[in-house]
Write a protein that holds these residues in place. Structure first.
Motif, PDB file in Angstrom:
ATOM      1  N   PRO A 151      -5.450 -26.428  32.748  1.00  9.67           N
ATOM      2  CA  PRO A 151      -4.444 -25.467  33.212  1.00  9.67           C
ATOM      3  C   PRO A 151      -4.156 -24.445  32.119  1.00  9.67           C
ATOM      4  O   PRO A 151      -4.457 -24.684  30.946  1.00  9.67           O
ATOM      5  N   VAL A 152      -3.594 -23.319  32.510  1.00  6.58           N
ATOM      6  CA  VAL A 152      -3.097 -22.331  31.554  1.00  6.58           C
ATOM      7  C   VAL A 152      -1.589 -22.239  31.751  1.00  6.58           C
ATOM      8  O   VAL A 152      -1.032 -22.770  32.719  1.00  6.58           O
ATOM      9  N   LEU A 153      -0.923 -21.554  30.846  1.00  6.05           N
ATOM     10  CA  LEU A 153       0.540 -21.545  30.837  1.00  6.05           C
ATOM     11  C   LEU A 153       1.128 -21.040  32.150  1.00  6.05           C
ATOM     12  O   LEU A 153       2.100 -21.603  32.658  1.00  6.05           O
ATOM     13  N   ARG A 154       0.533 -20.002  32.738  1.00  2.00           N
ATOM     14  CA  ARG A 154       1.099 -19.461  33.975  1.00  2.00           C
ATOM     15  C   ARG A 154       0.981 -20.445  35.150  1.00  2.00           C
ATOM     16  O   ARG A 154       1.676 -20.296  36.153  1.00  2.00           O
ATOM     17  N   ASP A 155       0.099 -21.450  35.011  1.00  3.11           N
ATOM     18  CA  ASP A 155      -0.047 -22.441  36.079  1.00  3.11           C
ATOM     19  C   ASP A 155       1.199 -23.304  36.236  1.00  3.11           C
ATOM     20  O   ASP A 155       1.446 -23.854  37.315  1.00  3.11           O
ATOM     21  N   VAL A 156       1.970 -23.444  35.168  1.00  5.80           N
ATOM     22  CA  VAL A 156       3.236 -24.183  35.263  1.00  5.80           C
ATOM     23  C   VAL A 156       4.128 -23.522  36.302  1.00  5.80           C
ATOM     24  O   VAL A 156       4.675 -24.176  37.196  1.00  5.80           O
ATOM     25  N   GLY A 157       4.266 -22.199  36.204  1.00  4.06           N
ATOM     26  CA  GLY A 157       5.075 -21.465  37.169  1.00  4.06           C
ATOM     27  C   GLY A 157       4.434 -21.407  38.533  1.00  4.06           C
ATOM     28  O   GLY A 157       5.114 -21.534  39.557  1.00  4.06           O
ATOM     29  N   LEU A 158       3.096 -21.230  38.571  1.00  2.00           N
ATOM     30  CA  LEU A 158       2.390 -21.131  39.844  1.00  2.00           C
ATOM     31  C   LEU A 158       2.536 -22.406  40.665  1.00  2.00           C
ATOM     32  O   LEU A 158       2.890 -22.359  41.853  1.00  2.00           O
ATOM     33  N   VAL A 159       2.278 -23.549  40.036  1.00  2.00           N
ATOM     34  CA  VAL A 159       2.384 -24.830  40.751  1.00  2.00           C
ATOM     35  C   VAL A 159       3.831 -25.101  41.158  1.00  2.00           C
ATOM     36  O   VAL A 159       4.097 -25.609  42.248  1.00  2.00           O
ATOM     37  N   SER A 160       4.774 -24.732  40.304  1.00  2.00           N
ATOM     38  CA  SER A 160       6.193 -24.911  40.627  1.00  2.00           C
ATOM     39  C   SER A 160       6.577 -24.096  41.863  1.00  2.00           C
ATOM     40  O   SER A 160       7.272 -24.587  42.759  1.00  2.00           O
ATOM     41  N   LEU A 161       6.120 -22.858  41.918  1.00  2.00           N
ATOM     42  CA  LEU A 161       6.446 -21.979  43.048  1.00  2.00           C
ATOM     43  C   LEU A 161       5.796 -22.476  44.335  1.00  2.00           C
ATOM     44  O   LEU A 161       6.441 -22.493  45.399  1.00  2.00           O
ATOM     45  N   ILE A 162       4.532 -22.875  44.259  1.00  2.00           N
ATOM     46  CA  ILE A 162       3.842 -23.396  45.441  1.00  2.00           C
ATOM     47  C   ILE A 162       4.530 -24.656  45.949  1.00  2.00           C
ATOM     48  O   ILE A 162       4.729 -24.840  47.153  1.00  2.00           O
ATOM     49  N   THR A 163       4.915 -25.512  45.009  1.00  2.00           N
ATOM     50  CA  THR A 163       5.587 -26.766  45.380  1.00  2.00           C
ATOM     51  C   THR A 163       6.934 -26.502  46.035  1.00  2.00           C
ATOM     52  O   THR A 163       7.235 -27.066  47.099  1.00  2.00           O
ATOM     53  N   LEU A 164       7.720 -25.618  45.420  1.00  2.00           N
ATOM     54  CA  LEU A 164       9.098 -25.408  45.856  1.00  2.00           C
ATOM     55  C   LEU A 164       9.207 -24.564  47.119  1.00  2.00           C
ATOM     56  O   LEU A 164      10.031 -24.857  47.996  1.00  2.00           O
ATOM     57  N   PHE A 165       8.364 -23.552  47.234  1.00  2.00           N
ATOM     58  CA  PHE A 165       8.552 -22.586  48.312  1.00  2.00           C
ATOM     59  C   PHE A 165       7.529 -22.675  49.445  1.00  2.00           C
ATOM     60  O   PHE A 165       7.704 -22.037  50.482  1.00  2.00           O
ATOM     61  N   ILE A 166       6.463 -23.470  49.249  1.00  2.00           N
ATOM     62  CA  ILE A 166       5.474 -23.618  50.320  1.00  2.00           C
ATOM     63  C   ILE A 166       5.362 -25.063  50.786  1.00  2.00           C
ATOM     64  O   ILE A 166       5.602 -25.364  51.960  1.00  2.00           O
ATOM     65  N   LEU A 167       5.024 -25.953  49.864  1.00  2.00           N
ATOM     66  CA  LEU A 167       4.756 -27.335  50.255  1.00  2.00           C
ATOM     67  C   LEU A 167       6.022 -28.117  50.572  1.00  2.00           C
ATOM     68  O   LEU A 167       6.065 -28.877  51.547  1.00  2.00           O
ATOM     69  N   LEU A 168       7.058 -27.945  49.761  1.00  2.00           N
ATOM     70  CA  LEU A 168       8.295 -28.690  50.011  1.00  2.00           C
ATOM     71  C   LEU A 168       8.916 -28.333  51.369  1.00  2.00           C
ATOM     72  O   LEU A 168       9.267 -29.244  52.134  1.00  2.00           O
ATOM     73  N   PRO A 169       9.069 -27.039  51.723  1.00  2.00           N
ATOM     74  CA  PRO A 169       9.596 -26.716  53.058  1.00  2.00           C
ATOM     75  C   PRO A 169       8.704 -27.245  54.183  1.00  2.00           C
ATOM     76  O   PRO A 169       9.203 -27.671  55.223  1.00  2.00           O
ATOM     77  N   CYS A 219       6.335 -28.702  32.057  1.00  2.00           N
ATOM     78  CA  CYS A 219       6.243 -28.058  30.730  1.00  2.00           C
ATOM     79  C   CYS A 219       5.816 -29.064  29.667  1.00  2.00           C
ATOM     80  O   CYS A 219       4.989 -28.754  28.795  1.00  2.00           O
ATOM     81  N   LEU A 220       6.366 -30.264  29.734  1.00  2.00           N
ATOM     82  CA  LEU A 220       6.011 -31.299  28.764  1.00  2.00           C
ATOM     83  C   LEU A 220       4.540 -31.680  28.873  1.00  2.00           C
ATOM     84  O   LEU A 220       3.861 -31.909  27.856  1.00  2.00           O
ATOM     85  N   ILE A 221       4.048 -31.748  30.112  1.00  2.00           N
ATOM     86  CA  ILE A 221       2.647 -32.096  30.326  1.00  2.00           C
ATOM     87  C   ILE A 221       1.727 -31.032  29.742  1.00  2.00           C
ATOM     88  O   ILE A 221       0.631 -31.331  29.259  1.00  2.00           O
ATOM     89  N   TYR A 222       2.192 -29.791  29.755  1.00  2.00           N
ATOM     90  CA  TYR A 222       1.351 -28.693  29.268  1.00  2.00           C
ATOM     91  C   TYR A 222       1.363 -28.574  27.741  1.00  2.00           C
ATOM     92  O   TYR A 222       0.475 -27.943  27.160  1.00  2.00           O
ATOM     93  N   ILE A 223       2.320 -29.179  27.079  1.00  2.00           N
ATOM     94  CA  ILE A 223       2.477 -29.034  25.624  1.00  2.00           C
ATOM     95  C   ILE A 223       1.195 -29.326  24.843  1.00  2.00           C
ATOM     96  O   ILE A 223       0.872 -28.576  23.901  1.00  2.00           O
ATOM     97  N   PRO A 224       0.421 -30.385  25.143  1.00  2.00           N
ATOM     98  CA  PRO A 224      -0.808 -30.621  24.368  1.00  2.00           C
ATOM     99  C   PRO A 224      -1.767 -29.428  24.393  1.00  2.00           C
ATOM    100  O   PRO A 224      -2.403 -29.123  23.376  1.00  2.00           O
ATOM    101  N   PHE A 225      -1.853 -28.729  25.533  1.00  2.00           N
ATOM    102  CA  PHE A 225      -2.721 -27.560  25.618  1.00  2.00           C
ATOM    103  C   PHE A 225      -2.141 -26.410  24.800  1.00  2.00           C
ATOM    104  O   PHE A 225      -2.887 -25.648  24.169  1.00  2.00           O
ATOM    105  N   LEU A 226      -0.822 -26.300  24.803  1.00  2.00           N
ATOM    106  CA  LEU A 226      -0.152 -25.246  24.016  1.00  2.00           C
ATOM    107  C   LEU A 226      -0.405 -25.465  22.530  1.00  2.00           C
ATOM    108  O   LEU A 226      -0.700 -24.517  21.788  1.00  2.00           O
TER     109      LEU A 226
END
Length: 233
Positions: A151-169, A219-226
């Motif tokens: 993953p890249v850093l923007r994927d944190v936001g991308l997956v969050s948005l897809i989860t919250l506004f598409i899949l969760l509803p 965010c914590l999961i992404y830290i090793p890549f950061l």
């Protein structure tokens, strides 16, 4: 243990965790740098095992358990079920977004689930539980280490948005449409027994707390890549 009751962090539980972790580390590392034909073969093998697990789980839940589930409850719509589907889809040539969603969902959800499983006994459900969740981690680790995805850093936001506004509803509407006992993602009521959700408001208002927690976890999961990226600079 004599009555087959599951005991958290018992010898058998710890042994199971050790075996799962060992497989999830050894297979991806051993396959790193392998030729494309071998990589494709293992990708398909992992994907087919996951697919077999997803297909056979409802059969197990309805016909092989002492207390069978209602057919609605066996639909593969919980987050870990969807993580399995996304991992298998990606390994069979699916879009990169499948990997990204499975990475953040799976590394968080499946890991926590295996540490604190909602299991009562050492039985077929225990076996299925650890095969399913273990294969999620294995698929993600294989796609990351052996196949060179990340993953890249923007994927944190991308997956969050897809989860919250598409899949969760979508999952919430499915719960409403199916009616009881549909409770996918625990959007209708809290899970049975003692669990962290006891400290949260009643669903769906628990999302006011669980959503920020999920974002922090991503965010914590992404830290090793950061950290790795910063070392390269």
């Amino acid at each position: 243990m004599a009555n087959n009751t599951f005991v958290l962090f018992s010898n058998l539980h710890l042994l199971t965790l050790f075996v799962v972790v060992l497989i999830c580390i050894i297979v991806p590392i051993k396959m790193k740098g392998a030729d494309q034909k071998s990589l494709d073969k293992i990708s398909k093998a992992i994907a087919f095992i996951i697919i077999a697990h997803v297909i056979s789980s409802p059969i197990k839940d309805q016909f092989l358990l002492e207390n069978p589930y209602h057919w609605v409850e066996t639909l593969p719509l919980h987050m870990c079920d969807l993580s399995e589907i996304f991992v298998a889809w990606f390994l069979l040539g699916g879009p990169k977004i499948c990997y990204k969603i499975a990475f953040f969902w799976g590394m968080a959800g499946a890991s926590i689930a295996m540490l604190t499983p909602d299991i009562e006994r050492y039985d077929i459900e225990y076996i299925y539980f650890y095969i399913g969740h273990g294969m999620i981690i294995l698929g993600i680790m294989y796609a990351t280490v052996a196949l060179g995805n990340r993953p890249v850093l923007r994927d944190v936001g991308l997956v969050s948005l897809i989860t919250l506004f598409i899949l969760l509803p979508t999952i919430y509407l499915i719960n409403i449409s199916l009616g009881e006992p549909a409770n996918f993602w625990y959007l209708m009521k809290k899970p049975e027994g003692a669990n962290p959700m006891d400290f949260f408001p009643e669903p769906p208002y628990h999302l006011l707390i669980t959503t920020p927690i999920a974002l922090v976890t991503f965010c914590l999961i992404y830290i090793p890549f950061l950290i790795k990226d910063n070392f390269k600079k």
